[in-house]
Write an enzyme that holds these catalytic residues in place. Structure first.
Site, mmCIF file in Angstrom:
data_model
loop_
_atom_site.group_PDB
_atom_site.id
_atom_site.type_symbol
_atom_site.label_atom_id
_atom_site.label_comp_id
_atom_site.label_asym_id
_atom_site.label_seq_id
_atom_site.Cartn_x
_atom_site.Cartn_y
_atom_site.Cartn_z
ATOM 1 C CB SER A 103 -0.954 -0.039 1.197
ATOM 2 O OG SER A 103 -1.845 1.042 1.178
ATOM 3 C CG ASP A 251 -3.364 4.018 -1.479
ATOM 4 O OD1 ASP A 251 -3.921 3.781 -2.568
ATOM 5 O OD2 ASP A 251 -3.504 3.279 -0.487
ATOM 6 C CG ASP A 255 -6.370 0.203 -1.504
ATOM 7 O OD1 ASP A 255 -5.603 1.181 -1.359
ATOM 8 O OD2 ASP A 255 -6.410 -0.739 -0.692
#
Length: 459
Positions: A103, A251, A255
């Site tokens: 992430s 990001d 997502d």
């Protein structure tokens, strides 16, 4: 490495490569994932995998695939993808999935988000602990990982993903908008052109000004974590420079989506949650909407005003998704800019949330600053992180300083102070941090409460 407790978190796998996560560990996790699925009664003849733009992603994903093969499962590999593109693959193909991403974490990290068929979450209460324990067994006895013929099929689902999102939100009739998009060298540079560009059907009334669309897991321009205000500075300047109507920031695995207005000022994820909730409730009257306990008090207020049923949840995608499935909620939103949709297999997709914002904003003729103000009712601190040696002790110390407050412990500690002010203090599930969120009716009250709590936490 046979102790994976620092790698396998509450709702995903995340750690430093290669110290915590390497190809051997990934292979063991692939085998353990398939075995867990079978033991819990799920079909596991085939799984789907993907990776983001991090340099370590392809090798780790391939090792995971070999581990899955050794457990007798074939693998569909969709290659470079955003996390919500992997959820689309899991939902549309009806297959369990594994997304290799860390992430927004720095470049030295990587990780895995796991899901069952239909993008159903795998977290600590739904199989992830079993995966960890089985992988640890395999790592203690590497001969237990059988050699099986490679069964990996490579396919491209980007076009199908884009078409599916466009079928859920119609942007063709909105007024022309100039949109600056900061992909942060992450997967937004892969998905935004496909979804919001003119490759499909007819061109949309959007002028996209791209920033940092080159895929680069070393993040040469800034970290791909828009929750940190420092990482929005370039986008804010570009919106003002180009006279844009709106700015979007994604990001690393795309997502999550953050929004800034025409002045470069952030629109809070709570405001976006309330805005999208109103749109979904107009389509599905009376439905349930999930919000995590960090979102603004305005969120449940607006959900109720729109005729919906707000349900409060813990922070984290596996918890939100499980609660959405339990209640058949139409939508869910988090303070961290994760947005979940029943029409997207209850999974989170920043792209679909961005499309809802563009549709709502593009359907009226006011600047975004005025439009968004309808959803911003209180003053919030945003998330403030502190590194502490003993998070539990600090939480206890803070609790003692507010003896008359109403407390709940759904996730960390939330204190309601009786005048509309509240704060939540909780340990991070993914990093060694204590996170503080404060909200109050007025900015001065919020600032005073924020400083009072921080003085204890950092004292």
């Amino acid at each position: 490495m046979t102790d994976l407790s620092q790698l396998v978190k509450a709702y995903d796998v995340r750690g430093v490569v290669p110290d915590q996560l390497n190809e051997t560990v990934a292979c063991a996790l692939g085998t353990a994932f398939v075995e867990m699925l079978r033991e819990s009664g799920d079909e596991a003849e085939k799984i789907v995998i993907a990776h983001d733009m991090r340099e370590t992603g392809p090798a780790l994903a391939t090792a995971f695939a070999h581990g899955a093969n050794s457990a007798g499962a074939a693998v569909v590999h969709i290659g470079l993808a955003s996390t919500d593109q992997l959820y689309y693959a899991s939902g549309s193909l009806g297959l369990p999935g594994a997304m290799f991403t860390a992430s927004h974490n720095p470049a030295q990290y990587n990780g895995i988000k796991l899901c069952r068929a239909g993008a159903k979450p795998v977290g600590q209460d739904s199989g992830l602990v079993i995966v960890r324990l089985r992988a640890e067994e395999l790592l203690r006895d590497l001969d237990a990982v059988a050699e099986m013929p490679e069964a990996i099929e490579h396919i491209d689902l980007l076009e199908g993903y884009a078409k599916h999102l466009r079928s859920l939100v119609d942007l063709s009739g909105i007024r022309p908008l100039k949109v600056v998009v900061d992909a942060g060298n992450g997967m937004g540079g892969h998905t935004v052109p496909a979804v919001l560009g003119d490759q499909l059907l007819s061109a949309l009334p959007l002028e996209i000004v791209p920033m940092y669309f080159e895929l680069d897991g070393s993040f040469p321009n800034h970290e791909a974590n828009p929750l940190d205000p420092a990482n929005l500075v370039d986008l804010q300047a570009a919106v003002r420079e180009h006279g844009a109507d709106i700015g979007l920031a994604f990001d690393g695995d795309a997502d999550r989506c953050f929004v800034v207005d025409e002045n470069g000022d952030p629109v809070s994820p709570s405001a976006v949650t309330a805005l999208v909730a109103k749109r979904e409730l107009a389509k599905y009257p009376g439905a349930t909407v999930i919000h995590n306990l960090i979102t603004s008090a305005a969120v449940p207020e607006i959900i109720k005003e729109a005729g919906g049923e707000p349900v409060r949840s813990r922070v984290g995608h596996s918890f939100i998704k499980a609660e959405m499935a339990r209640t058949d909620a139409v939508f869910g939103g988090e303070h961290s800019a994760h947005y979940y949709f029943r029409e997207f297999w209850f999974a989170d997709t920043g792209m679909l949330a961005a499309m809802h914002v563009l549709a709502a904003f593009g359907g009226q003729d006011r600047p975004l600053s005025l439009f968004a103000a309808e959803y911003e009712r209180y003053s919030a601190s945003g998330e403030i992180n502190s590194t502490v040696e003993d998070a539990a002790a600090k939480i206890t110390e803070v609790r003692a300083a507010f003896p008359d407050a109403t407390v709940d412990e759904l996730d960390g500690m939330t204190l309601q102070l009786g005048d509309g002010a509240w704060f939540n203090l909780r340990a991070s599930n993914t990093e060694p941090l204590l996170r503080l969120n404060v909200e109050a009716p007025k900015p001065d009250r919020m600032a005073a409460l924020r400083d009072e709590v921080l003085a204890i936490v950092r004292g």
